[in-house]
Design a protein around this motif. Structure first.
Motif, mmCIF file in Angstrom:
data_model
loop_
_atom_site.group_PDB
_atom_site.id
_atom_site.type_symbol
_atom_site.label_atom_id
_atom_site.label_comp_id
_atom_site.label_asym_id
_atom_site.label_seq_id
_atom_site.Cartn_x
_atom_site.Cartn_y
_atom_site.Cartn_z
ATOM 1 N N GLU A 1 0.831 -1.213 0.000
ATOM 2 C CA GLU A 1 0.000 0.000 0.000
ATOM 3 C C GLU A 1 0.863 1.259 0.000
ATOM 4 O O GLU A 1 0.521 2.263 -0.621
ATOM 5 C CB GLU A 1 -0.896 -0.023 1.242
ATOM 6 C CG GLU A 1 -1.751 1.212 1.439
ATOM 7 C CD GLU A 1 -2.463 1.219 2.782
ATOM 8 O OE1 GLU A 1 -3.437 1.984 2.929
ATOM 9 O OE2 GLU A 1 -2.035 0.467 3.695
ATOM 10 N N PRO B 1 0.854 0.780 -6.037
ATOM 11 C CA PRO B 1 -0.255 -0.054 -6.508
ATOM 12 C C PRO B 1 -0.846 0.390 -7.836
ATOM 13 O O PRO B 1 -1.387 -0.435 -8.573
ATOM 14 C CB PRO B 1 -1.278 0.057 -5.375
ATOM 15 C CG PRO B 1 -0.464 0.313 -4.145
ATOM 16 C CD PRO B 1 0.664 1.183 -4.616
ATOM 17 N N VAL C 1 -3.311 -5.614 -2.776
ATOM 18 C CA VAL C 1 -2.603 -4.532 -2.109
ATOM 19 C C VAL C 1 -2.374 -4.934 -0.652
ATOM 20 O O VAL C 1 -3.313 -5.336 0.051
ATOM 21 C CB VAL C 1 -3.401 -3.217 -2.183
ATOM 22 C CG1 VAL C 1 -2.681 -2.105 -1.424
ATOM 23 C CG2 VAL C 1 -3.588 -2.807 -3.650
ATOM 24 N N PRO D 1 -1.815 -4.091 3.034
ATOM 25 C CA PRO D 1 -2.035 -2.946 3.921
ATOM 26 C C PRO D 1 -0.782 -2.600 4.729
ATOM 27 O O PRO D 1 -0.144 -3.467 5.331
ATOM 28 C CB PRO D 1 -3.162 -3.429 4.847
ATOM 29 C CG PRO D 1 -3.836 -4.534 4.097
ATOM 30 C CD PRO D 1 -2.741 -5.204 3.312
ATOM 31 N N CYS E 1 2.463 -9.113 6.328
ATOM 32 C CA CYS E 1 1.718 -9.325 5.084
ATOM 33 C C CYS E 1 2.040 -10.657 4.410
ATOM 34 O O CYS E 1 1.453 -10.976 3.366
ATOM 35 C CB CYS E 1 2.000 -8.186 4.106
ATOM 36 S SG CYS E 1 3.738 -8.070 3.592
#
Length: 275
Positions: free
Chosen positions: A216, A223, A244, A246, A260
Motif C-alpha cells: 500500500e 499499486p 494490495v 495494507p 503481510c
C-alpha cells in the motif's frame, strides 16, 4: 501498525542455505540455488527471481532465501535464480534475458521438481523478469532468447514489479535510475521496437494468469502500477488480479516474517494447487 521495511531491513534479510547450487554459464552470476523440502519428490516448485533495480549494487538472491525457507517448510521446492545485471559484463540486453532463459530451462535436468506445478515469483526488477519468463513462448525465433519449447509457467506472481518498460520508463528512471537502453538495448533495422521482446506488457496476451502484489505504501512501484498492468492484461484477453498489502512498502513483499506474508503466500499455494 508496524512500519514498512526499509532498504537496510531488506538488505539484512536472509534464510537457510541452499541444498545445491548449479551453474548454467561461466560468469560468476550465472547460477541457481535449489532448496528442497523433506521427502523424495517430485515437488511443486517456486522459481524466485530477485530484484535490485537490475543492478548488482543491491544484491538480491540472498534476500530471497527468506521466502525460500518459508516455502520449503510447506513442501515446496525453490529454484532461486541469479543472473547478470545491466552493470555486469554480458548483462543487459540480451544477456540478462538469456540468463533467465537458461536458468529456467535448467529445470528440465532436475528430477526432484514437478514441471507441471511451477509458479514464477519475482520482486521489483525480478517481477519484470518473472513476467517476461512466463511470456517467453511469445518470442519470435529471431530473438536471442528464443527456445523452441520453453518450460511453461501458467501463473506468475509479481511483487512490486516494474514490467511495462515503455509506459513505466519515467518511474523506472526515478525509482531505479535506470534507462531503457540499459534494460532493452538499442533499436536496429531488424529490431526497431526494443520493447517487443523485453517488456511483458508488449507480449500480451500470453495465456497466463498474473498476480500483481504491491505494498500500500510502496513508493518504488506503487499499486497504481499494478492496476495499470492488470487493465492492459485483461484488455488483451489474459487474466490478472491485484492484491494490495495494507501498511506495507516495497520490501515487506519478500519477507516471510512480515505481517503481510500470508497475503503473498496464499496466491503461491493456490497457483500450485495446494490451497
Amino acid at each position: 501498525m508496524t512500519a514498512p521495511m526499509t532498504l537496510q531491513d531488506y538488505l539484512a534479510l536472509t534464510g537457510p542455505g541452499p541444498d545445491a547450487s548449479f551453474a548454467y554459464g561461466s560468469a560468476p552470476s550465472q547460477y541457481v540455488e535449489l532448496f528442497l523440502p523433506p521427502g523424495v519428490g517430485p515437488f511443486p516448485c517456486v522459481v524466485l527471481v530477485h530484484g535490485g533495480c537490475w543492478t548488482a549494487q543491491y544484491g538480491g538472491i540472498t534476500q530471497m532465501r527468506s521466502m525460500a525457507g518459508a516455502l520449503i517448510a510447506q513442501g515446496i521446492a525453490v529454484w532461486n535464480v541469479e543472473y547478470r545485471r545491466h552493470d555486469e559484463e554480458g548483462g543487459g540486453y540480451p544477456g540478462t534475458y538469456l540468463d533467465v532463459t537458461m536458468a529456467i530451462e535448467r529445470l528440465r535436468d532436475e528430477p526432484r521438481i514437478d514441471l507441471q506445478r511451477i509458479v514464477a515469483v519475482g520482486h521489483s526488477a525480478g517481477g519484470h523478469l518473472a513476467q517476461w519468463a512466463a511470456s517467453r513462448h511469445k518470442l519470435p525465433p529471431s530473438s536471442p532468447a528464443w527456445v523452441p519449447d520453453p518450460v511453461r509457467i501458467p501463473t506468475v506472481i509479481s511483487l512490486g514489479g516494474l514490467a511495462d518498460l515503455r509506459d513505466q520508463a519515467a518511474l523506472i528512471r526515478s525509482s531505479c535510475e535506470r534507462e531503457t537502453v540499459q534494460l532493452a538495448g538499442l533499436p536496429s533495422a531488424g529490431r526497431p521496437d526494443v520493447f517487443a521482446d523485453t517488456s511483458p506488457a508488449e507480449m500480451l496476451p500470453a495465456g497466463i494468469h498474473t498476480v500483481l502484489i504491491h505494498g500500500e505504501l510502496d513508493i518504488v512501484s506503487p499499486p497504481s502500477v499494478a492496476e495499470a498492468y492488470a487493465r492492459r492484461a485483461r484488455a488483451a484477453g489474459d487474466t490478472a488480479e491485484v492484491i494490495v498489502l495494507p501498511g506495507a512498502g516495497h520490501y515487506d513483499e519478500v519477507a516471510a516474517g512480515a505481517p503481510c506474508w500470508p497475503l503473498v503466500n496464499g496466491p503461491i499455494l493456490r497457483a500450485l494447487g495446494l490451497q
